[in-house]
Design a protein around this motif. Structure first.
Motif, PDB file in Angstrom:
ATOM      1  N   CYS A  10     107.703 132.123 -10.484  1.00  0.00           N
ATOM      2  CA  CYS A  10     106.955 132.869 -11.515  1.00  0.00           C
ATOM      3  C   CYS A  10     107.375 134.335 -11.533  1.00  0.00           C
ATOM      4  O   CYS A  10     107.444 134.948 -12.608  1.00  0.00           O
ATOM      5  N   ILE A  34      98.720 124.794 -20.338  1.00  0.00           N
ATOM      6  CA  ILE A  34      98.550 123.512 -19.641  1.00  0.00           C
ATOM      7  C   ILE A  34      99.366 123.553 -18.357  1.00  0.00           C
ATOM      8  O   ILE A  34     100.538 123.936 -18.360  1.00  0.00           O
ATOM      9  N   GLY A  35      98.739 123.165 -17.244  1.00  0.00           N
ATOM     10  CA  GLY A  35      99.450 123.161 -15.955  1.00  0.00           C
ATOM     11  C   GLY A  35      99.711 124.570 -15.468  1.00  0.00           C
ATOM     12  O   GLY A  35     100.838 124.925 -15.136  1.00  0.00           O
ATOM     13  N   SER A  36      98.661 125.387 -15.395  1.00  0.00           N
ATOM     14  CA  SER A  36      98.833 126.806 -15.048  1.00  0.00           C
ATOM     15  C   SER A  36      99.312 127.012 -13.618  1.00  0.00           C
ATOM     16  O   SER A  36      99.804 128.100 -13.294  1.00  0.00           O
ATOM     17  N   GLY A  37      99.154 126.023 -12.757  1.00  0.00           N
ATOM     18  CA  GLY A  37      99.687 126.123 -11.391  1.00  0.00           C
ATOM     19  C   GLY A  37      98.956 127.159 -10.572  1.00  0.00           C
ATOM     20  O   GLY A  37      97.758 127.044 -10.318  1.00  0.00           O
ATOM     21  N   HIS A  41     101.268 133.167 -14.104  1.00  0.00           N
ATOM     22  CA  HIS A  41     101.686 133.364 -15.492  1.00  0.00           C
ATOM     23  C   HIS A  41     100.500 133.806 -16.343  1.00  0.00           C
ATOM     24  O   HIS A  41     100.637 134.688 -17.191  1.00  0.00           O
ATOM     25  N   ASP A  58      94.365 123.317 -15.597  1.00  0.00           N
ATOM     26  CA  ASP A  58      95.173 122.485 -14.686  1.00  0.00           C
ATOM     27  C   ASP A  58      94.262 121.435 -14.073  1.00  0.00           C
ATOM     28  O   ASP A  58      93.053 121.361 -14.396  1.00  0.00           O
ATOM     29  N   HIS A  62      93.708 122.809  -8.615  1.00  0.00           N
ATOM     30  CA  HIS A  62      94.371 124.112  -8.786  1.00  0.00           C
ATOM     31  C   HIS A  62      93.407 125.204  -9.224  1.00  0.00           C
ATOM     32  O   HIS A  62      93.762 126.384  -9.190  1.00  0.00           O
ATOM     33  N   LEU A  84      91.955 120.239 -16.943  1.00  0.00           N
ATOM     34  CA  LEU A  84      92.612 119.549 -18.060  1.00  0.00           C
ATOM     35  C   LEU A  84      93.857 118.845 -17.539  1.00  0.00           C
ATOM     36  O   LEU A  84      94.676 119.447 -16.846  1.00  0.00           O
ATOM     37  N   ALA A 113     104.637 125.593 -18.750  1.00  0.00           N
ATOM     38  CA  ALA A 113     105.869 125.947 -18.041  1.00  0.00           C
ATOM     39  C   ALA A 113     106.077 125.012 -16.857  1.00  0.00           C
ATOM     40  O   ALA A 113     105.161 124.796 -16.053  1.00  0.00           O
ATOM     41  N   ASN A 114     107.263 124.485 -16.782  1.00  0.00           N
ATOM     42  CA  ASN A 114     107.669 123.696 -15.610  1.00  0.00           C
ATOM     43  C   ASN A 114     106.711 122.549 -15.299  1.00  0.00           C
ATOM     44  O   ASN A 114     106.378 122.295 -14.127  1.00  0.00           O
ATOM     45  N   THR A 115     106.271 121.868 -16.332  1.00  0.00           N
ATOM     46  CA  THR A 115     105.365 120.741 -16.129  1.00  0.00           C
ATOM     47  C   THR A 115     105.963 119.399 -16.571  1.00  0.00           C
ATOM     48  O   THR A 115     105.654 118.372 -15.981  1.00  0.00           O
ATOM     49  N   MET A 119     105.377 115.844 -14.287  1.00  0.00           N
ATOM     50  CA  MET A 119     104.571 114.655 -14.608  1.00  0.00           C
ATOM     51  C   MET A 119     105.476 113.473 -14.946  1.00  0.00           C
ATOM     52  O   MET A 119     106.652 113.652 -15.282  1.00  0.00           O
TER      53      MET A 119
HETATM   54  C1  LIG Z   1     105.781 123.010 -10.988  1.00  0.00           C
HETATM   55  S1  LIG Z   1     104.101 123.330 -11.344  1.00  0.00           S
HETATM   56  C2  LIG Z   1     104.255 124.601 -12.578  1.00  0.00           C
HETATM   57  C3  LIG Z   1     103.103 125.532 -12.542  1.00  0.00           C
HETATM   58  C4  LIG Z   1     103.223 126.763 -13.445  1.00  0.00           C
HETATM   59  N1  LIG Z   1     103.113 126.394 -14.851  1.00  0.00           N
HETATM   60  C5  LIG Z   1     104.506 127.500 -13.182  1.00  0.00           C
HETATM   61  O1  LIG Z   1     105.356 127.571 -14.068  1.00  0.00           O
HETATM   62  O2  LIG Z   1     104.645 128.006 -12.055  1.00  0.00           O
HETATM   63  C6  LIG Z   1     103.595 121.914 -12.287  1.00  0.00           C
HETATM   64  C7  LIG Z   1     102.172 121.958 -12.748  1.00  0.00           C
HETATM   65  O3  LIG Z   1     101.950 120.834 -13.599  1.00  0.00           O
HETATM   66  C8  LIG Z   1     100.654 120.340 -13.341  1.00  0.00           C
HETATM   67  N2  LIG Z   1     100.575 118.950 -13.751  1.00  0.00           N
HETATM   68  C9  LIG Z   1     101.135 117.875 -13.168  1.00  0.00           C
HETATM   69  N3  LIG Z   1     100.779 116.751 -13.801  1.00  0.00           N
HETATM   70  C10 LIG Z   1      99.973 117.128 -14.828  1.00  0.00           C
HETATM   71  C11 LIG Z   1      99.283 116.425 -15.842  1.00  0.00           C
HETATM   72  N4  LIG Z   1      99.330 115.094 -15.916  1.00  0.00           N
HETATM   73  N5  LIG Z   1      98.544 117.131 -16.729  1.00  0.00           N
HETATM   74  C12 LIG Z   1      98.482 118.477 -16.659  1.00  0.00           C
HETATM   75  N6  LIG Z   1      99.123 119.199 -15.714  1.00  0.00           N
HETATM   76  C13 LIG Z   1      99.846 118.525 -14.808  1.00  0.00           C
HETATM   77  C14 LIG Z   1     100.496 120.510 -11.838  1.00  0.00           C
HETATM   78  O4  LIG Z   1      99.143 120.459 -11.442  1.00  0.00           O
HETATM   79  C15 LIG Z   1     101.150 121.862 -11.622  1.00  0.00           C
HETATM   80  O5  LIG Z   1     100.258 122.923 -11.731  1.00  0.00           O
END
Ligand SMILES: C[S@@+](CC[C@H](N)C(=O)[O-])C[C@H]1O[C@@H](n2cnc3c(N)ncnc32)[C@H](O)[C@@H]1O
Length: 214
Positions: A10, A34-37, A41, A58, A62, A84, A113-115, A119
């Motif tokens: 990040c 979505i997927g704020s980790g 960010h 997320d 998380h 979510l 980002a990076n999701t 998944m």
């Molecule tokens: C590699 S991390 C990226 C986190 C952040 N966006 C970043 O760029 O650092 C992947 C993220 O995707 C989320 N994720 C995985 N499966 C998911 C799903 N089915 N729905 C929503 N988020 C999901 C994880 O919980 C995690 O926070």
């Protein structure tokens, strides 16, 4: 008190991503991430674009870490993160309250980002299927990360990364741009920009059709 979660990636990618977001979000008011980790960010982008209401989300595991970042930054435009998930067969669940702001028919933009490579493909399908009820007419869907094109990896490092991902979870892996774009088009999203980013990543910007007038 545990240390805030931290992702070095990040720190490296936030400025290049911000440069793209600034170009597209000047007129936006609300963004769903979505997927704020970690939440890094969310804090960086919300601070840099104070006209936005940046809604992080997320998996519930998380949320405490995201809250640590949001609480420390104490920004006026970052509501508490939502639970979510993209859920196979169900879209995005639980559905955040829409409209979130009086009179709004959904978020002006959804960012992730990076999701998509984390998944499974069925979750990626669920994510796209779940987008329309959350997006206002004319809203953007912006996805940052690595993508394959023409059936091939864009670099040796992405090939190695894909191998590492699959060894950890065989359902994950770098996605084909064409397959992801097909999911987007099936939901009425049209690709507006494809930005080459550092470290062989891309930022893809799709737009939902504006509301019909007349
Ligand atoms: C590699 S991390 C990226 C986190 C952040 N966006 C970043 O760029 O650092 C992947 C993220 O995707 C989320 N994720 C995985 N499966 C998911 C799903 N089915 N729905 C929503 N988020 C999901 C994880 O919980 C995690 O926070």
């Amino acid at each position: 008190m545990t240390a805030k979660p931290h992702a070095g990636s990040c720190d490296r990618n936030r400025e290049p991503i911000l440069a793209v977001l600034r170009r597209h979000l000047g007129d936006a008011r609300t963004v769903l991430e979505i997927g704020s980790g970690t939440g890094q960010h969310a804090v960086h982008f919300a601070a840099a674009m104070p006209w936005l209401r940046w809604q992080a989300s997320d998996h519930r595991d998380h949320l405490p870490g995201i809250n640590q970042w949001l609480d420390e930054a104490a920004l006026p435009n970052t509501p508490a993160p939502l639970e979510l998930q993209a859920v196979v067969g169900s879209g995005l669940r639980p559905l955040p309250p829409v409209p979130l702001v009086d009179g709004e028919a959904g978020f002006d933009a959804v960012f992730t980002a990076n999701t998509l490579h984390i998944m499974g493909w069925e979750e990626v399908q669920a994510l796209f299927a779940g987008l329309p009820p959350l997006m206002a007419p004319g809203a953007l869907f912006i996805a940052y990360g690595p993508f394959n094109q023409g059936g091939g990896f864009s670099s040796d490092s992405n090939r190695a990364f894909d191998g590492w991902l699959k060894a950890r979870d065989p359902r994950s892996g770098i996605r084909d741009f064409e397959a992801v774009d097909a999911l987007a088009r099936a939901q009425g999203l049209e690709l507006g920009e494809d930005v080459a980013m550092p470290a062989n990543n891309r930022t893809l910007v799709w737009r939902r059709a504006p509301a019909r007038t007349g």
